[in-house]
Structures are given as structure tokens and as C-alpha cells.
Design an enzyme around this catalytic site. Structure first.
Site, short mmCIF file in Angstrom:
data_model
loop_
_atom_site.label_atom_id
_atom_site.label_comp_id
_atom_site.label_asym_id
_atom_site.label_seq_id
_atom_site.Cartn_x
_atom_site.Cartn_y
_atom_site.Cartn_z
CB SER A 185 -19.70 64.33 -14.53
OG SER A 185 -21.17 63.68 -14.46
CG ASP A 403 -18.20 58.28 -18.90
OD1 ASP A 403 -18.80 57.81 -18.59
OD2 ASP A 403 -17.89 59.51 -18.92
CG HIS A 455 -18.68 59.55 -15.40
ND1 HIS A 455 -18.65 60.19 -16.44
CD2 HIS A 455 -18.97 60.00 -14.41
CE1 HIS A 455 -19.46 61.39 -16.05
NE2 HIS A 455 -19.81 61.23 -14.72
#
Length: 530
Positions: A185, A403, A455
Site C-alpha cells: 500500500s 483491490d 488490498h
């Protein structure tokens, strides 16, 4: 490379690891020691270690626990500028140090130090991480603080890497033989920033779901939020949309397994759900907007990819981490992810106005302003990785196709930009049908797309895998990763190979579809953006 990138991207002063190690010794204020030297400093003694631009606040021994070794936990604060306060933590195994260092990335806007006592510490690594230069307790840390923005954008991990290596050297009497960075991320954003700006910080880097195009990712968050908060979808509606997508697109890859191998090949439209009364016309249009992603209304330019079909809802993830990484905005109006992250960016970094309303964003003028003002500081989109490559660096990128927070197609776009830069020196389009020109890039950078993954973790597809081990083999043995085995997901015992892009995993036609051994990594036959 554009002029503004050239102005902010430092040219490495040290072209080899040996010279870099000598510099580290000078940085630490101590002489180089031979490999295998015994500890030069006690844990408690590190509390008085003198470091440039930083101070140690504590150094304590942490007893062994579970599979974690007893270790020396060092905390400190770095102040590279008068407005900087970069908190960092270093862990040093008391026994069994493998001679290596692992820098650990943060997430979102940071604000706390991520866990340094994890798998890599258990494997004998010295580890380190940072809060990225501010406290989460301060909700307006960026407003009027350009140096704190720079700390978060690119400086905190670089400073922490230098300090951690100096502390390692002081404690063991020898610095790390190899250094690795792992992050997902914003940690992926940080990972690419390290490779681009500071290519001699790390020998190997893994960048998961990298939010590296922060100015345009923030634009996409606002775009998605504006669409879905105006026409909120319930959990049951999101479930229905995902189920319809999977019914229509699951078998595109020739295998019905509940996974969409490459969502770019899926053309699902929500009109059928509208006709059946599952969603309204306004909700259907909102879904189309999210799939499409933001465009400049004046030029028609795609500002950022839309979210993929199939990412709308994942029950396995949403039950574990509700409102964050398992769905689109299902719990209006309190979702912490969208458009909060984009709203924060434009309020505190672009407009310096806490009263700014995300619904007023001008996708032409305001996005251009964001790029001019912030892109040189916070985006890690520079495709020129020639310095990192020249130093022998290896980079593994990976991204889950489902995601719903950081758009997965962005990782493909970045990979293509590196290929184009290294092979053509300009923006000539990458051609998936003829991947030969990518061989030079694949010698140091590989991208793995993960069907069904959300994610950074979880999701309906196999999503548990190890990227550090294949990175070690690549750096230390010259064995490039030809596949990475993933497990878990909706079918707990399922394993699947993750293949280096643009290859995809294809069933051989024999044996269980839940066994990775029965899949081969093959060149994709077609793609929507060939």
C-alpha cells in the site's frame, strides 16, 4: 525524465556496495569491521550512541516470545529539518543474526510505527520501521508543514535506513551484508520511492499494491467517493453485483473456479441488475463511473484507472476488516478509506483549507495544481530505475486484482513505463503481444498480479504467499522468480502459481484445480489494452 523529476531525484554518489559500505562506516562514526565480528556494544549502551541528526530515546532487551528471538529494541527520533520528528524503531536479534537488514514499510499516511517484530525478525533479520514523521493523534499534521510532507513523502524511510544501519554496525561491530525493504500500500509507494530516489539504500525491494501515483490516486478516491456517496450501495447490493460479475466472467480463462483471472477482459455492465430491480438507474451509473475511473473533462485523458470488476465486495475480507479493504463504500457515510484519503490530500496538501468540499473537485484545473505542487514530493512514478539496476538491485512488485483501495491496473502501468524508459528512452507503448523487449527489465524487476486478492491481504483467491524468500534467492543466488506459490482464500487448501507479468497461470487439464502443480505460467493470449 521530466525536468522537475530530475531536480528532485538525487544522483547516487556511490556506484558500488563496497563504497556505499565505507560511507556507512563514516556515517556511523566507526571503522569497518571484518565479517563475523562480535558485538561491539551492549544493548543498553546503545542509548548513548551518537547519531547525526538523531537521538536514541530508549534501548531495552525484549525477551524471546514464541518464534521471535530475544532482541534489543531501540527507539529514537530523527530531525533532518527543524520541523521534522521522525520516530523510528530498530530490532536487533541477540543471537542468530543472519547478517541482514529488513526495512519495513508503513501504510496510508502513517502516524504510528508498524510492527518490527514479525516474520523477518524471526528469520534472524535486524529490522526497522518509522512512523513517517508524524503522529496519528494529530489529524492536521500536514497543514502548513511542508517538511513533514517531505518526511512522509520520501525522507523518513531513507533517514531510518541510514540510522538503522549505523545502529546495526554499532551493536554487532559490522554492518549488514545485505539490506531488503518490504512494504504494501503506502509501503509499496515507499518501496518504489526507495528504488527511484535512494537506489543504494537496499539490495532488494518488494512493493505490494503500491500507491505510488498519490496525486492521481487521491483524485480517484474522490471520484469514487463522489459517485458512491451520492448513490450509496448496501452490502447486499454490492454482494449481488460481485456475484453477477463472477457469473459472467469467471470462465473467460477457460476455468470455472470462482476467480476472474484478468478482470480487464471482463465487460460486465450493471444494466441487467437495474432491469431486475436490484439497483436503481442512478446506482448503476455510479458503478459504471467507478469502473471507468476519473478523466479530465477538458482533454478526455484518463487520470487514473478505475476499480476492477469483481472488487465490489468480498465477504471473507469484509467480515475481518469491515469498511476498509473488503468492499467499495458499503457503510456510508463513515468509511475511513474513500474518500477520506483523497479528501485529506486535497485539504491539507493542495488547498490548505480544512473547509474544502471534495464534491467541488475540478478534474482539470485542480488535478493539474496537485501535480504541479505535490507530484515532485510525494509521487514515486519515475520509471528510470537505471541506477537501482546498475547497483545490482532486484525489485518484486505484486498487486491483488480485487483491490478496492489502490487500483491494480496502476501497477501494470508503472511496470510498462519502466520497460518503455529502459528500452526506448521515451514513452513508446509497451506491447504485451511481443514481450521480448521486456527481458532487460525482467532481469531486475518482476510484477506478479494476484487474482481474487484484496488490498495487501485476504480475498476470495489464494492470497498467502512469501515474497521475501524469492527476493533473497534473486539477490543472493541470481535465481529470478519464475513463479510464486499462493494459498488460501475461499478454498482454504487451494494453491495457485502467481506468474511474472504478462504471463498468467493456466490449467494444464490434468489433476486438481486446487493444486498449483497443475498450472503453467504462459503468455496471455489477449488483453483489452494490447
Amino acid at each position: 525524465m521530466t525536468d522537475w523529476l530530475r531536480s528532485v531525484r538525487p544522483i547516487p554518489q556511490f556506484r558500488t556496495r563496497l563504497i556505499g559500505a565505507a560511507f556507512l562506516a563514516l556515517f556511523a562514526g566507526i571503522a569497518l569491521a571484518p565479517a563475523g565480528a562480535s558485538a561491539a556494544q551492549s544493548c543498553e549502551g546503545l542509548a548513548t550512541l551518537s547519531l547525526p541528526g538523531a537521538r536514541i530515546t530508549s534501548a531495552v532487551i525484549v525477551p524471546a516470545s514464541g518464534n521471535l528471538p530475544a532482541n534489543c529494541k531501540v527507539n529514537g527520533v530523527a530531525t533532518p529539518t527543524s520541523d521534522s520528528s521522525i520516530q523510528f524503531e530498530v530490532r536487533l536479534p541477540l543471537t542468530g543474526w543472519n547478517g541482514k537488514f529488513n526495512g519495513i514499510g508503513n501504510g496510508g499516511y502513517g502516524g504510528t510505527i508498524p510492527a518490527t517484530a514479525g516474520d523477518s525478525l524471526a528469520r534472524g533479520y535486524a529490522t526497522a520501521a518509522t512512523d513517517m514523521g508524524h503522529s496519528a493523534a494529530n489529524p492536521v499534521w500536514a497543514l502548513g508543514h511542508p517538511e513533514k510532507i517531505a518526511d512522509w513523502g520520501y525522507r523518513a524511510n531513507h533517514v531510518t535506513a541510514g540510522l538503522a544501519k549505523a545502529i546495526i554496525k554499532a551493536f554487532y561491530g559490522v554492518g549488514p551484508s545485505l539490506s531488503y525493504f518490504t512494504g504494501c500500500s503506502d509501503g509499496g509507494h515507499e518501496a518504489l520511492m526507495e528504488a527511484q530516489r535512494f537506489p543504494d539504500d537496499y539490495d532488494g525491494i518488494t512493493a505490494g499494491a503500491p500507491a505510488n501515483y498519490w496525486t492521481h490516486q487521491s483524485t480517484a478516491w474522490v471520484w469514487q467517493g463522489a459517485a458512491l456517496l451520492s448513490n450509496p450501495l448496501s452490502v447486499s447490493q454490492l454482494k449481488a453485483i460481485t456475484a453477477a460479475v463472477v457469473r459472467e466472467c469467471d470462465a473467460i480463462d477457460g476455468l470455472r473456479d470462482g476467480l476472474i483471472d484478468d478482470p480487464r477482459l471482463c465487460t460486465f455492465d450493471p444494466a441487467g441488475l437495474q432491469r431486475s430491480g436490484v439497483i436503481t438507474a442512478a446506482q448503476a451509473e455510479a458503478v459504471r463511473k467507478v469502473y471507468a475511473g476519473p478523466r479530465n473533462p477538458r482533454t478526455g485523458e484518463q487520470l487514473y484507472p478505475g476499480l476492477e470488476r469483481g472488487s465490489e465486495y468480498d465477504a471473507l475480507t469484509d467480515d475481518f476488516l469491515p469498511q476498509l479493504v473488503g468492499s467499495w463504500i458499503a457503510h456510508e457515510p463513515t468509511s475511513p478509506a474513500v474518500p477520506f484519503l483523497g479528501d485529506f490530500f486535497f485539504k491539507q496538501m493542495v488547498f490548505n483549507d480544512l473547509n474544502w468540499d471534495y464534491r467541488t473537485l475540478d478534474y482539470n484545473r485542480d488535478v493539474a495544481l496537485a501535480d504541479r505542487k505535490m507530484a515532485p514530493i510525494i509521487n514515486s512514478t519515475d520509471p528510470d530505475l537505471s541506477d537501482f539496476r546498475a547497483l545490482g538491485g532486484k525489485l518484486i512488485m505484486w498487486h491483488g486484482w480485487n483491490d478496492p483501495l489502490v487500483n491494480p491496473r496502476n501497477s501494470i502501468n508503472y511496470y510498462k513505463s519502466v520497460v518503455a524508459k529502459l528500452h526506448h528512452g521515451h514513452g513508446k507503448e509497451f506491447n504485451e503481444k511481443a514481450p521480448g523487449p521486456a527481458k532487460e527489465t525482467d532481469a531486475f524487476l518482476r510484477l506478479f498480479m494476484v487474482p481474487g486478492m484484496d488490498h495487501c491481504l485476504l480475498g476470495s483467491g489464494p492470497n498467502v504467499f512469501d515474497t521475501l524468500t524469492p527476493l533473497e534467492r534473486w539477490v543472493e543466488q541470481g535465481r529470478a522468480p519464475e513463479r510464486i506459490i499462493a494459498s488460501g482464500g475461499a478454498v482454504p487448501n487451494r494453491t495457485r502459481p502467481l506468474c511474472p507479468y504478462p504471463q498468467v497461470a493456466r490449467y494444464t487439464g490434468h489433476g486438481s484445480i486446487d493444486d498449483a502443480a497443475n498450472f503453467a505460467c504462459l503468455k496471455a493470449q489477449r488483453s483489452d489494452d494490447d
